[in-house]
Scaffold this active site. Structure first.
Site, PDB file in Angstrom:
ATOM      1  N   THR A  21       0.812  -1.214   0.000  1.00  0.00           N
ATOM      2  CA  THR A  21       0.000   0.000   0.000  1.00  0.00           C
ATOM      3  C   THR A  21       0.848   1.267   0.000  1.00  0.00           C
ATOM      4  O   THR A  21       0.393   2.316  -0.465  1.00  0.00           O
ATOM      5  CB  THR A  21      -0.942  -0.032   1.234  1.00  0.00           C
ATOM      6  OG1 THR A  21      -1.766  -1.186   1.118  1.00  0.00           O
ATOM      7  CG2 THR A  21      -1.832   1.183   1.323  1.00  0.00           C
ATOM      8  N   SER A  64       0.875  -8.044  -0.642  1.00  0.00           N
ATOM      9  CA  SER A  64       1.252  -9.159   0.235  1.00  0.00           C
ATOM     10  C   SER A  64       0.691 -10.495  -0.231  1.00  0.00           C
ATOM     11  O   SER A  64       1.369 -11.522  -0.175  1.00  0.00           O
ATOM     12  CB  SER A  64       0.713  -8.915   1.647  1.00  0.00           C
ATOM     13  OG  SER A  64       1.515  -8.031   2.356  1.00  0.00           O
ATOM     14  N   THR A  97       1.670  -4.840   4.156  1.00  0.00           N
ATOM     15  CA  THR A  97       1.619  -5.118   5.596  1.00  0.00           C
ATOM     16  C   THR A  97       0.984  -6.474   5.926  1.00  0.00           C
ATOM     17  O   THR A  97       1.212  -7.013   7.004  1.00  0.00           O
ATOM     18  CB  THR A  97       0.843  -4.005   6.339  1.00  0.00           C
ATOM     19  OG1 THR A  97      -0.467  -3.917   5.790  1.00  0.00           O
ATOM     20  CG2 THR A  97       1.551  -2.679   6.220  1.00  0.00           C
ATOM     21  N   ASP A  98       0.183  -7.020   4.997  1.00  0.00           N
ATOM     22  CA  ASP A  98      -0.583  -8.224   5.337  1.00  0.00           C
ATOM     23  C   ASP A  98       0.304  -9.413   5.702  1.00  0.00           C
ATOM     24  O   ASP A  98      -0.033 -10.174   6.613  1.00  0.00           O
ATOM     25  CB  ASP A  98      -1.509  -8.619   4.174  1.00  0.00           C
ATOM     26  CG  ASP A  98      -2.627  -7.608   3.935  1.00  0.00           C
ATOM     27  OD1 ASP A  98      -2.794  -6.692   4.766  1.00  0.00           O
ATOM     28  OD2 ASP A  98      -3.318  -7.726   2.905  1.00  0.00           O
TER      29      ASP A  98
HETATM   30  N1  ASP Z   1      -3.098  -5.338   1.319  1.00  0.00           N
HETATM   31  C1  ASP Z   1      -1.877  -4.590   1.388  1.00  0.00           C
HETATM   32  C2  ASP Z   1      -0.699  -5.525   1.267  1.00  0.00           C
HETATM   33  O1  ASP Z   1      -0.362  -6.164   2.240  1.00  0.00           O
HETATM   34  C3  ASP Z   1      -1.834  -3.892   2.659  1.00  0.00           C
HETATM   35  C4  ASP Z   1      -0.647  -3.028   2.858  1.00  0.00           C
HETATM   36  O2  ASP Z   1       0.309  -3.017   2.125  1.00  0.00           O
HETATM   37  O3  ASP Z   1      -0.713  -2.322   3.851  1.00  0.00           O
HETATM   38  O4  ASP Z   1      -0.105  -5.589   0.232  1.00  0.00           O
END
Ligand code: ASP
Length: 340
Positions: A21, A64, A97-98
């Site tokens: 993200t 992710s 983050t995932d």
């Molecule tokens: N869905 C995103 C990912 O993990 C969330 C993020 O990057 O914060 O790629």
């Protein structure tokens, strides 16, 4: 005494961009998608200290959920090669983050450099009010230049907090303060332009795996679960199994027979708990209790969350390829020696 050329005392931080993200923005349809390059992000950073340089590595553009264990393993190799360079002071990994915690843990297991490695990303998309990406990126670079103490291992930095890769987990799917180490708390925090370290994590030896065994499944053994999915895994080429039990690691008795067959077939089975804190303990000796499972040959996963135990088992089984010992034995040794 000859003066040193300026380049020779510069510190470079490698920035590996894998996606997430942090480089996404909302389109006209309201949906968030990959949009920015690493160069565009770096162009917005505040000025670095005079003798610091960034070395951008456009490694991938993966959310992710597109990341795989094989890619995490490859990333570890690329980061290792980068850290071996004399001119590199540390590495920042930009990541979705995932599954950031899994990649952080894989790197933590495999890297053995004293140089800092910090993984970060953002919860809010670029252009959203309160976008956290630039602040997290700037803080991660600062942490590398500080530098973080050797022995800290791979650190995950989000929202001004530093966490140990082994301990951290994503605790909120949307909130800005999305990461926590429920059992142990953060290692440190970013304050007034500096980094404060509160404590060091318990050290673990780096694992020398030349390969990874990615065929490791994770099953959550919820109330009433029987052994059908366990049998399916065993009969379909799975090389190791992590099961997430209840409480201190107790599973429904309907799953016992297939768990036993799987262990007897020589497949390592690791038991974890669905509880966020506490881990598994061989307390209960009733049918399906963790004490019973341990006596059957199931490996106790300590206080690793199931998703982390899966990564550790993949690395352990990767090591088994070189070790000439049965995979089960290697897996047991690796889990037994892992500080928990
Ligand atoms: N869905 C995103 C990912 O993990 C969330 C993020 O990057 O914060 O790629």
């Amino acid at each position: 005494m000859p003066l040193l050329a300026k380049e020779s005392y510069m510190k470079s931080v490698a920035i590996f961009f894998t996606g997430g993200t942090i480089a996404m923005r909302q389109g006209e349809d309201g949906a968030v998608r990959p949009a920015l390059s690493l160069g565009e992000l770096l162009a917005e950073l505040p000025a670095l200290p005079e003798q610091a340089r960034l070395l951008p590595v456009e490694w991938a553009t993966l959310p992710s959920s597109h990341m795989t264990p094989e890619l995490m393993f490859r990333l570890a190799g690329d980061v290792r090669a980068m850290l071996a360079r004399d001119d590199i002071a540390g590495a920042v990994i930009l990541h979705g983050t995932d599954v950031m915690e899994e990649t952080a843990f894989m790197l933590d297991l495999l890297l053995d450099s004293a140089k800092p490695v910090v993984i970060t990303g953002s919860m809010r998309a670029y252009g959203e009010p309160g976008y956290d990406g630039l602040r997290n990126l700037a803080s991660a670079i600062r942490a590398c230049l500080s530098p973080l103490p050797a022995g800290l291992g791979v650190a995950l930095l989000m929202t001004d907090k530093l966490f140990a890769a082994r301990e951290v987990t994503k605790v909120h799917s949307m909130g800005i303060d999305a990461f926590g180490s429920p059992a142990a708390g953060p290692l440190g925090s970013c304050v007034a332009g500096g980094i404060q370290i509160f404590r060091m994590p318990v050290p673990h030896a780096p694992l020398g795996a030349n390969a990874l065994e990615a065929r490791v499944e994770l099953l959550s053994l919820v109330p009433g679960a029987d052994g059908r999915l366990i049998a399916f895994c065993r009969e379909n080429g799975v090389k190791g199994l992590v099961v997430e039990g209840l409480g201190a690691g107790n599973v429904p008795p309907g799953a016992l027979e297939e768990l036993g067959k799987t262990v007897n077939a020589g497949l390592p089975v690791v038991l974890t708990s669905r509880c966020i804190e506490g881990g598994v303990w061989p307390v209960y000796g009733y049918s399906g209790g963790a004490n019973t499972l341990r006596d059957m040959g199931v490996i106790l996963g300590g206080n690793l969350r199931a998703q982390k135990a899966r990564i550790l088992l993949m690395v352990a089984l990767g090591m088994a390829a070189d070790a000439g010992e049965p995979p089960c034995e290697i897996a047991r040794k690796v889990f037994d020696n892992f500080p928990n």
